[in-house]
Every structure is written in structure tokens, then in C-alpha cells.
Design an enzyme around this catalytic site. Sequence first.
Site, PDB file in Angstrom:
ATOM      1  N   GLU A   3     -18.216  17.619   3.523  1.00 35.88           N
ATOM      2  CA  GLU A   3     -17.290  18.280   2.601  1.00 35.88           C
ATOM      3  C   GLU A   3     -17.789  18.148   1.156  1.00 35.88           C
ATOM      4  O   GLU A   3     -17.712  19.095   0.376  1.00 35.88           O
ATOM      5  CB  GLU A   3     -15.884  17.687   2.762  1.00 35.88           C
ATOM      6  CG  GLU A   3     -15.317  18.023   4.143  1.00 35.88           C
ATOM      7  CD  GLU A   3     -13.874  17.605   4.362  1.00 35.88           C
ATOM      8  OE1 GLU A   3     -13.422  16.647   3.717  1.00 35.88           O
ATOM      9  OE2 GLU A   3     -13.208  18.247   5.189  1.00 35.88           O
ATOM     10  N   VAL A  56      -2.311  -6.985  -4.638  1.00 32.43           N
ATOM     11  CA  VAL A  56      -2.162  -8.041  -3.628  1.00 32.43           C
ATOM     12  C   VAL A  56      -3.412  -8.913  -3.659  1.00 32.43           C
ATOM     13  O   VAL A  56      -4.538  -8.403  -3.664  1.00 32.43           O
ATOM     14  CB  VAL A  56      -2.032  -7.416  -2.219  1.00 32.43           C
ATOM     15  CG1 VAL A  56      -1.866  -8.510  -1.157  1.00 32.43           C
ATOM     16  CG2 VAL A  56      -0.899  -6.424  -2.167  1.00 32.43           C
ATOM     17  N   GLY A  91      -0.357   4.310   0.424  1.00 35.91           N
ATOM     18  CA  GLY A  91      -1.145   5.396   1.022  1.00 35.91           C
ATOM     19  C   GLY A  91      -0.307   6.082   2.099  1.00 35.91           C
ATOM     20  O   GLY A  91       0.920   5.931   2.146  1.00 35.91           O
ATOM     21  N   PHE A  92      -0.974   6.824   2.972  1.00 34.06           N
ATOM     22  CA  PHE A  92      -0.249   7.537   4.027  1.00 34.06           C
ATOM     23  C   PHE A  92       0.578   6.565   4.883  1.00 34.06           C
ATOM     24  O   PHE A  92       1.724   6.835   5.225  1.00 34.06           O
ATOM     25  CB  PHE A  92      -1.222   8.264   4.950  1.00 34.06           C
ATOM     26  CG  PHE A  92      -1.899   9.431   4.305  1.00 34.06           C
ATOM     27  CD1 PHE A  92      -1.221  10.612   4.081  1.00 34.06           C
ATOM     28  CD2 PHE A  92      -3.227   9.355   3.915  1.00 34.06           C
ATOM     29  CE1 PHE A  92      -1.839  11.691   3.490  1.00 34.06           C
ATOM     30  CE2 PHE A  92      -3.863  10.422   3.318  1.00 34.06           C
ATOM     31  CZ  PHE A  92      -3.171  11.599   3.100  1.00 34.06           C
ATOM     32  N   GLY A  93      -0.031   5.417   5.238  1.00 35.44           N
ATOM     33  CA  GLY A  93       0.638   4.459   6.118  1.00 35.44           C
ATOM     34  C   GLY A  93       1.861   3.859   5.447  1.00 35.44           C
ATOM     35  O   GLY A  93       2.960   3.839   6.024  1.00 35.44           O
ATOM     36  N   GLY A 129       0.824  -1.204   0.000  1.00 37.07           N
ATOM     37  CA  GLY A 129       0.000   0.000   0.000  1.00 37.07           C
ATOM     38  C   GLY A 129       0.856   1.251   0.000  1.00 37.07           C
ATOM     39  O   GLY A 129       1.749   1.405   0.843  1.00 37.07           O
ATOM     40  N   ASP A 172      -5.888   2.766   7.870  1.00 34.78           N
ATOM     41  CA  ASP A 172      -7.315   2.417   7.885  1.00 34.78           C
ATOM     42  C   ASP A 172      -7.572   0.920   8.037  1.00 34.78           C
ATOM     43  O   ASP A 172      -8.656   0.514   8.460  1.00 34.78           O
ATOM     44  CB  ASP A 172      -7.974   2.883   6.576  1.00 34.78           C
ATOM     45  CG  ASP A 172      -8.238   4.378   6.556  1.00 34.78           C
ATOM     46  OD1 ASP A 172      -7.871   5.067   7.528  1.00 34.78           O
ATOM     47  OD2 ASP A 172      -8.813   4.854   5.560  1.00 34.78           O
TER      48      ASP A 172
HETATM   49  C1  LIG Z   1     -13.211  11.433   0.920  1.00 40.75           C
HETATM   50  C2  LIG Z   1     -12.273  11.300   2.084  1.00 40.75           C
HETATM   51  C3  LIG Z   1     -11.920  12.413   2.819  1.00 40.75           C
HETATM   52  C4  LIG Z   1     -11.023  12.294   3.880  1.00 40.75           C
HETATM   53  N1  LIG Z   1     -10.664  13.420   4.573  1.00 40.75           N
HETATM   54  C5  LIG Z   1      -9.710  13.328   5.533  1.00 40.75           C
HETATM   55  C6  LIG Z   1      -9.252  14.480   6.194  1.00 40.75           C
HETATM   56  O1  LIG Z   1      -9.724  15.584   5.927  1.00 40.75           O
HETATM   57  N2  LIG Z   1      -8.255  14.362   7.107  1.00 40.75           N
HETATM   58  C7  LIG Z   1      -7.697  13.137   7.410  1.00 40.75           C
HETATM   59  O2  LIG Z   1      -6.786  13.060   8.231  1.00 40.75           O
HETATM   60  N3  LIG Z   1      -8.150  12.027   6.827  1.00 40.75           N
HETATM   61  C8  LIG Z   1      -9.133  12.075   5.890  1.00 40.75           C
HETATM   62  N4  LIG Z   1      -9.584  10.947   5.272  1.00 40.75           N
HETATM   63  C9  LIG Z   1      -9.063   9.653   5.705  1.00 40.75           C
HETATM   64  C10 LIG Z   1      -7.707   9.356   5.116  1.00 40.75           C
HETATM   65  O3  LIG Z   1      -7.673   9.640   3.740  1.00 40.75           O
HETATM   66  C11 LIG Z   1      -7.397   7.897   5.366  1.00 40.75           C
HETATM   67  O4  LIG Z   1      -7.481   7.664   6.743  1.00 40.75           O
HETATM   68  C12 LIG Z   1      -6.004   7.543   4.877  1.00 40.75           C
HETATM   69  O5  LIG Z   1      -5.931   7.680   3.480  1.00 40.75           O
HETATM   70  C13 LIG Z   1      -5.642   6.119   5.283  1.00 40.75           C
HETATM   71  O6  LIG Z   1      -4.348   5.865   4.848  1.00 40.75           O
HETATM   72  P1  LIG Z   1      -3.913   4.371   4.547  1.00 40.75           P
HETATM   73  O7  LIG Z   1      -2.483   4.441   4.138  1.00 40.75           O
HETATM   74  O8  LIG Z   1      -4.303   3.498   5.656  1.00 40.75           O
HETATM   75  O9  LIG Z   1      -4.834   3.928   3.332  1.00 40.75           O
HETATM   76  P2  LIG Z   1      -4.976   4.543   1.879  1.00 40.75           P
HETATM   77  O10 LIG Z   1      -4.593   5.964   1.829  1.00 40.75           O
HETATM   78  O11 LIG Z   1      -6.341   4.167   1.446  1.00 40.75           O
HETATM   79  O12 LIG Z   1      -3.910   3.722   1.032  1.00 40.75           O
HETATM   80  C14 LIG Z   1      -4.071   2.356   0.761  1.00 40.75           C
HETATM   81  C15 LIG Z   1      -3.300   2.037  -0.497  1.00 40.75           C
HETATM   82  O13 LIG Z   1      -3.390   0.632  -0.720  1.00 40.75           O
HETATM   83  C16 LIG Z   1      -3.599   0.379  -2.079  1.00 40.75           C
HETATM   84  N5  LIG Z   1      -4.293  -0.903  -2.195  1.00 40.75           N
HETATM   85  C17 LIG Z   1      -5.480  -1.244  -1.680  1.00 40.75           C
HETATM   86  N6  LIG Z   1      -5.774  -2.525  -1.962  1.00 40.75           N
HETATM   87  C18 LIG Z   1      -4.721  -2.990  -2.678  1.00 40.75           C
HETATM   88  C19 LIG Z   1      -4.413  -4.264  -3.238  1.00 40.75           C
HETATM   89  N7  LIG Z   1      -5.222  -5.316  -3.125  1.00 40.75           N
HETATM   90  N8  LIG Z   1      -3.225  -4.400  -3.883  1.00 40.75           N
HETATM   91  C20 LIG Z   1      -2.363  -3.375  -4.002  1.00 40.75           C
HETATM   92  N9  LIG Z   1      -2.602  -2.158  -3.478  1.00 40.75           N
HETATM   93  C21 LIG Z   1      -3.768  -1.966  -2.820  1.00 40.75           C
HETATM   94  C22 LIG Z   1      -4.450   1.548  -2.565  1.00 40.75           C
HETATM   95  O14 LIG Z   1      -4.285   1.742  -3.950  1.00 40.75           O
HETATM   96  C23 LIG Z   1      -3.892   2.699  -1.735  1.00 40.75           C
HETATM   97  O15 LIG Z   1      -2.893   3.406  -2.423  1.00 40.75           O
HETATM   98  C24 LIG Z   1     -10.492  11.032   4.214  1.00 40.75           C
HETATM   99  C25 LIG Z   1     -10.857   9.898   3.496  1.00 40.75           C
HETATM  100  C26 LIG Z   1     -11.742  10.029   2.427  1.00 40.75           C
HETATM  101  C27 LIG Z   1     -12.113   8.798   1.646  1.00 40.75           C
END
Ligand SMILES: Cc1cc2nc3c(=O)[nH]c(=O)nc-3n(C[C@H](O)[C@H](O)[C@H](O)COP(=O)(O)OP(=O)(O)OC[C@H]3O[C@@H](n4cnc5c(N)ncnc54)[C@H](O)[C@@H]3O)c2cc1C
Length: 435
Positions: free
Chosen positions: A186, A95, A29-31, A27, A316
Site C-alpha cells: 500500500e 502505561v 485503538g480498535f480493541g 489503549g 495486536d
Molecule cells: C500501516 C498499517 C496498515 C494497516 N492496514 C490495515 C488494513 O488495511 N486493515 C486492517 O484490518 N488492519 C490493518 N492494519 C492493522 C490494524 O491497524 C491493527 O491491527 C489495529 O490497529 C490493532 O488495533 P489495537 O487496538 O490492537 O492496537 P492499536 O490500534 O495500535 O492501538 C493501541 C493503542 O495503544 C496506545 N498505546 C500503546 N502503548 C501505550 C502505552 N505504553 N501507554 C498508553 N497508551 C499506549 C496507542 O497510542 C494506541 O492508541 C494496519 C496496520 C498498519 C500499521
Amino acid sequence: MASSGSDDARIGAGAAERDRPRVVVLGGGFGGIGAARQLKSADVDVTLVDRHDYHTFQPLLYQVATDLLEMSACGHPLRDLFHEHPNVTVHQASVSEIDLDGREVRFADMAPLTYDYLVLGLGAGVNFFGAEGAEQHAFPMYTLADALRLREHILGRWEAADRDPALVEDGAVTVVVVGGGPTGIESAGALAELYRSNFAEDFPGIPQAKARIVLVEAGPTLLSMFHEDIREYTQKTLEERGVEILLGETVASIDATRVTLKSGTVIDAHTLVWGAGLKASAIAASLGVELQRGGRVPVGPDLSIAGHPEVFAVGDVAWITDTKTGDVLPQLGSVALQAGERAGENIARLVAGKDAEPFVYHDKGTMATIGRFAAVVQTRGGHTLTGRTASLAWGAVHLALLSTGEDRAKAVVDWTWAGFTHERSGRISVRTDQA
Ligand SMILES: Cc1cc2nc3c(=O)[nH]c(=O)nc-3n(C[C@H](O)[C@H](O)[C@H](O)COP(=O)(O)OP(=O)(O)OC[C@H]3O[C@@H](n4cnc5c(N)ncnc54)[C@H](O)[C@@H]3O)c2cc1C
């Protein structure tokens, strides 16, 4: 430490560095980014895998959907983020399964990877809570593709309604937004600005009274996690901007042009934006551990999975308990980024023969923006801010979360321009299947 994997599975590892511990980060994403970046100086090889070749900045997706920001402000090339990290390899792959005992990750479109340490940061997706027709007709807001799809659909409905007044009567330009949490608020606020400022001028033939924005929330109040003053401010501000608010209502079913509520009310609307509910990545189920609410993976104080000190779950997808308060941390970008950094730091510590440390979350407050110069902020200590000051605080926190200085600059330019002029320059629809 020797890798437990076979040589044929060693995609992306530098030949000279093959006996270094291998860290696989799932992933981008932020994490995932937080973890991989933190390992820059560690004596490890890192492979980061995401199904996209870009990092998605989810908090601003609604701004892409409503033309306030360009796509490139919310999607940044993953490879670009690691140019200065020679020990990180990036792959685009999906994945499909994780074998914890075999320390192997399998993909739909790439050979398996083995690991010594694993960071699971696959995030979460939409949860329609079984609403009939939602899979086919609702517009969720979790990916860049979702935002672009909604943007195209809305533009298309306005153009179609402009050609055929009967469509206006049929609800072509009415939008239902589901969810009175930050995402729903939002989205509704941004749609109101797009409708009441830009589309009002673009489509003078379509009466604004027919362009309804209806926000549906199952609970008795908007932003239930915020203090009373913020909830009241939010409701009043949205209503002043032309959003109709239905509290205590739940969506029962959706088709292409109608939204039916559990109360029996039917809303003629060709668009339903789904901003309620999250479900952790389905890959979590392949771990074979008992999952928590929302399919989230429970982790210990150091973010590792029980019985697997070499596997960390962040963001998340994880069920993280705050070490200070005992509360489960919310699914937020700031939690994901900080947890990712802690997981990366813990792997670096373990590789260096030190103990992993517990994750401590530094809360910068909970916030949401309703529109131009209107936002709400609540600090951990319970202080609240609304209006222009909250808007500035919201902007500062979100700029800090964006991945690079270039992304921040783009967002500032677009926000400043729109703030002064109401202008949104991206209101065009380019079809690649036409000349
Ligand atoms: C519309 C919206 C508004 C938001 N607003 C805010 C805000 O204002 N402030 C705030 O702090 N948070 C906000 N959030 C929450 C924040 O965006 C999430 O908490 C954050 O993105 C979580 O980070 P993460 O790294 O866990 O997951 P994600 O950012 O979702 O990253 C997960 C990554 O895994 C990848 N992935 C998933 N499944 C697979 C797979 N099977 N194989 C390969 N890759 C895969 C995805 O492509 C993605 O890049 C918001 C969320 C949304 C949806």
C-alpha cells in the site's frame, strides 16, 4: 463487587459511583474502543487510558503520508468518541507497568489505577529485526507522527533536490520500501501515485527515472498470504505504476542516504519506509506471563489471560486462536475491534453474574489496496477479487472501521476527489519554528 484499590488511586471515578466495579481499558485503538463502547449499558465505571488524546486509524496512515487524506481523517479525539458514554472517563497517560496480582496499572505520568477488570489493548509497534541503522534512519508507519514525519521528509527531499541537481544523482528522491505484505504494498502504490502524478507536475525539472521506488521483500513473492492470481496481479500492477520489485532480498543496514542489502547491493536512497514486522507492546513483558511469537500475550477462548479471568487482552498485543479453525488470528483492525467488543461484552456478563463467552471472529476477507482503482481481496472461502470491484469492497470495509460518520464523510470526500482528479491538496510544509 468492591474495588481492590486505594482511594488515592481512584482517578476519574465518579464519587457517587465508587462502589461499582471499575474497568480499566488500556489503549484507545480498535480493541480498546470496541471494549469501552460495549460497556455503555453495564453497571461499571470505565477508565480508558491512551498515551495520545486521539484514536489512530492505522490502515490509512500511508494515505496521510502521501497527502491523499488529511491528518484528521486518521486521528480522532478519544474524548469525542465517548460523549454519549457517561460511565467512561478518558485519560491521556503512558502505561509503564501492570501488576496483575496487585490489580494495579502504573503510569509514567499519572498516579496508578486499580481495577476489578482490565482490558489490555496496547497494540504493537515496529520490529526492525536488528537491521543496522534502522532505528535512526528508517521511517516506520505505525503512528500518526510516523506518517507526518514521512510526509514532511519526502516533501523536503523533493524541494532540496529541486534546488540542487547533485542531490537527485545522490538518490534524494529515491525511496526504498521494505516489506511485500499489505503495508509495504500500500505504501509503495501510494508513493507511486504521488510521484508519477503529482510530483511529476510539481517538479518538472526532476527526471522521473531518478525518482525510484524500490520495494524489497525477503520472501520469493509479494503478498505471500494471498492466492497466486492476486500475487501476480499485485506485482504486475505495481510494476506498471513504476515500482521496482526486488524479491528474495533483505535490508542489512541503512544510513541517511544509502540502503545496503544482504546481497551486497547498495541503493542510493534518502528515504526508507519500513513496512515489515510487528512487535507487541513492550508492556506485555511486565505481565510475567509466557509470551508468544512477536511478544504477544496468549489468551483463552474468552480472551482472558490464564489464571486471571478478570484480565482480557485484545488486538495486536494478543495471541488469539480462532475457535473455529484453531489458527492464530492475524493482527488486523477487524480482529482487534471484534475482540475488543467481545471482551467488553464478557465483562458486562461477568458483572451481571453470567459466564463469559468464547470469541468468534467474523472474517470479512483479507485485502490491500495498490492505488487508484486497484485493490485485491481474498475471502475466507478463497474467492478473490482484483481491480475496481476490489477497490470498492476495500473502501466499504475500511469506511465501516472508521470511528465516526464524520470521519467516513471526510475519507469519502477525499477519496472521491482524488479518484476523479488525482489531486492531493495537502502538499505543503508548514514550519512552526518560522514566521
Ligand atoms: C500501516 C498499517 C496498515 C494497516 N492496514 C490495515 C488494513 O488495511 N486493515 C486492517 O484490518 N488492519 C490493518 N492494519 C492493522 C490494524 O491497524 C491493527 O491491527 C489495529 O490497529 C490493532 O488495533 P489495537 O487496538 O490492537 O492496537 P492499536 O490500534 O495500535 O492501538 C493501541 C493503542 O495503544 C496506545 N498505546 C500503546 N502503548 C501505550 C502505552 N505504553 N501507554 C498508553 N497508551 C499506549 C496507542 O497510542 C494506541 O492508541 C494496519 C496496520 C498498519 C500499521
